[in-house]
Scaffold this active site. Structure first.
Site, PDB file in Angstrom:
ATOM      1  CE  LYS A   1      10.598  32.594 -10.470  1.00 38.34           C
ATOM      2  NZ  LYS A   1      11.376  31.422 -10.079  1.00 38.34           N
TER       3      LYS A   1
ATOM      4  CG  ASP B   1      -0.214   0.100   2.528  1.00 39.12           C
ATOM      5  OD1 ASP B   1       1.043   0.070   2.507  1.00 39.12           O
ATOM      6  OD2 ASP B   1      -0.873   0.219   3.575  1.00 39.12           O
ATOM      7  N   GLY B   2       2.166   1.133  -0.078  1.00 41.21           N
ATOM      8  CA  GLY B   2       3.024   2.310  -0.162  1.00 41.21           C
ATOM      9  C   GLY B   2       3.719   2.678   1.139  1.00 41.21           C
TER      10      GLY B   2
ATOM     11  CB  THR C   1      12.740  29.513 -13.171  1.00 44.90           C
ATOM     12  OG1 THR C   1      11.628  29.368 -12.279  1.00 44.90           O
ATOM     13  CG2 THR C   1      13.579  30.695 -12.764  1.00 44.90           C
TER      14      THR C   1
ATOM     15  CG  ASP D   1      17.318  29.321  -9.833  1.00 42.73           C
ATOM     16  OD1 ASP D   1      17.422  29.741  -8.665  1.00 42.73           O
ATOM     17  OD2 ASP D   1      16.243  29.329 -10.472  1.00 42.73           O
TER      18      ASP D   1
ATOM     19  NE  ARG E   1      10.450  24.652  -4.903  1.00 44.96           N
ATOM     20  CZ  ARG E   1      10.076  24.075  -6.038  1.00 44.96           C
ATOM     21  NH1 ARG E   1      10.108  24.753  -7.160  1.00 44.96           N
ATOM     22  NH2 ARG E   1       9.692  22.821  -6.057  1.00 44.96           N
TER      23      ARG E   1
ATOM     24  CB  THR F   1       8.681  22.926 -14.133  1.00 44.48           C
ATOM     25  OG1 THR F   1       8.943  24.334 -14.006  1.00 44.48           O
ATOM     26  CG2 THR F   1       7.830  22.455 -12.976  1.00 44.48           C
TER      27      THR F   1
HETATM   28  C1  R5P Z   1      12.465  29.553  -6.984  1.00 42.27           C
HETATM   29  O1  R5P Z   1      12.479  30.659  -6.486  1.00 42.27           O
HETATM   30  C2  R5P Z   1      13.707  28.725  -7.173  1.00 42.27           C
HETATM   31  O2  R5P Z   1      14.876  29.427  -6.860  1.00 42.27           O
HETATM   32  C3  R5P Z   1      13.818  28.233  -8.587  1.00 42.27           C
HETATM   33  O3  R5P Z   1      13.935  29.337  -9.455  1.00 42.27           O
HETATM   34  C4  R5P Z   1      12.591  27.475  -8.972  1.00 42.27           C
HETATM   35  O4  R5P Z   1      12.156  26.677  -7.915  1.00 42.27           O
HETATM   36  C5  R5P Z   1      12.867  26.625 -10.170  1.00 42.27           C
HETATM   37  O5  R5P Z   1      11.707  25.894 -10.438  1.00 42.27           O
HETATM   38  P1  R5P Z   1      11.237  25.651 -11.919  1.00 42.27           P
HETATM   39  O6  R5P Z   1      12.355  24.972 -12.630  1.00 42.27           O
HETATM   40  O7  R5P Z   1      10.020  24.789 -11.739  1.00 42.27           O
HETATM   41  O8  R5P Z   1      10.881  26.975 -12.518  1.00 42.27           O
END
Ligand code: R5P
Length: 309
Positions: free
Chosen positions: A191, A37-38, A225, A217, A95, A222
């Site tokens: 941003k 079940d995980g 950014t 960064d 975050r 994803t």
């Molecule tokens: C957000 O402030 C973090 O520093 C990254 O810029 C962000 O989490 C990157 O996430 P993603 O690749 O989804 O944009």
């Protein structure tokens, strides 16, 4: 207290193995069973009285890895560990260090409290999303940085005048650190995040004209950014983006294709989170973490490895 022991969770066994190899310490036996079940059930052995370092980044699947880390800490405590240090190279939920709007939780605080409740006596993290983690956590937090490791890789890629671009204001200090190591200028993208996967880049400030660019960064998830920053810079007729670098690559599957389609020379990340085969450059932080663990075990200072503020 007897000698050091590395307890490797299942999140990044390769990194943990390289740390053990670099240190030459014994690792304790650790098996994580998964019920149908995980539910997870870790079993650790050989930590009684030991100075144990539980190596467990909390990248995807984030929630499973957080729970596994908590259970590992509890297992160590119940097995009579001498001291337990959670080595969490990538700290998921960092975050969520404040409420952006009413009704939200402060996820970083919840996870930090849970680690302490489960038995962590000290926490080691690498380039966490927020330095607030130290204040959110009721135990000593060592925030080390992988920027020198990544900058060494970038130095072999960039040549000539370079601008280090932060894709948002949150990454501006990080960009300053890279710029000091690469002898570059700093630029920052304004941003706006509309959702977890949708980001708008409004403008870029700072010195970037006639320079080759490196975007840095703390993490790429994803890729939204980075994509927004790359497209904005192209729109502003900026120089070529030679590389994109981030300490952490908790990449969702769609991010890999997204990053490959961008006009950037290289994507460079560390192995803080286990990396799939992407063709991106992966720098190992095992030597850095081995050094940190060795120094903590011998009560030696870490100052030169910590994040510059
Ligand atoms: C957000 O402030 C973090 O520093 C990254 O810029 C962000 O989490 C990157 O996430 P993603 O690749 O989804 O944009």
């Amino acid at each position: 207290m007897s000698g050091p022991r590395i307890v490797a969770g299942s999140a990044n066994q390769r990194l943990a193995g390289e740390i053990v190899e670099a240190l030459g310490y014994g690792s304790s036996s650790c098996v994580v069973e998964r019920f149908p079940d995980g539910e997870l059930r870790p079993v650790v052995d050989g930590v009684r009285g030991a100075d144990a370092f539980v190596v467990a980044p909390t990248g995807p699947e984030v929630n499973d890895h957080v729970v596994e880390l908590l259970l590992l800490l509890d297992a160590c405590r119940r097995a009579g560990v001498g001291r337990a240090t959670a080595v969490v190279p990538y700290f998921g939920y960092a975050r969520q260090d404040r409420r952006v709007r009413a009704g939200q939780a402060v996820g970083a605080r919840v996870v930090a409290d849970a680690l302490v409740a489960a038995g962590a006596q000290r926490l080691v993290v690498v380039d966490p999303h927020t330095p607030a983690l130290e204040a959110l956590c009721g135990i000593p937090v060592e925030m080390v940085t992988a920027v020198p490791v990544l900058a060494r890789e970038l130095a072999g890629i960039v040549a000539g005048p370079v601008a280090v671009v932060a894709p948002d204001f949150g990454a501006a200090k990080l960009a300053g650190h890279y710029a000091s190591l690469l002898d570059g200028s700093v630029a920052v993208v304004r941003k706006h995040r509309e959702s977890g996967s949708r980001v708008l880049a409004g403008d870029v400030l700072g010195e970037f004209a006639d320079r080759r660019l490196v975007i840095v960064d703390d993490m790429i998830s994803t890729g939204a950014t980075i994509e927004a920053a790359v497209r904005l810079l192209a729109d502003r007729a900026a120089g070529p983006v030679l590389a994109v670098a981030a300490t952490h690559g908790p990449l969702v599957p769609a991010a890999i294709g997204r990053l490959r389609c961008l006009p950037v020379g290289r994507v460079v990340v560390t192995d803080s989170v286990a990396q799939p085969d992407t063709g991106f450059v992966v720098c190992s932080i095992a030597p850095l973490l081995a050094d940190v663990i060795s120094r903590l075990h011998h009560d030696e200072p870490l100052d030169d490895l910590l994040i510059r503020t």
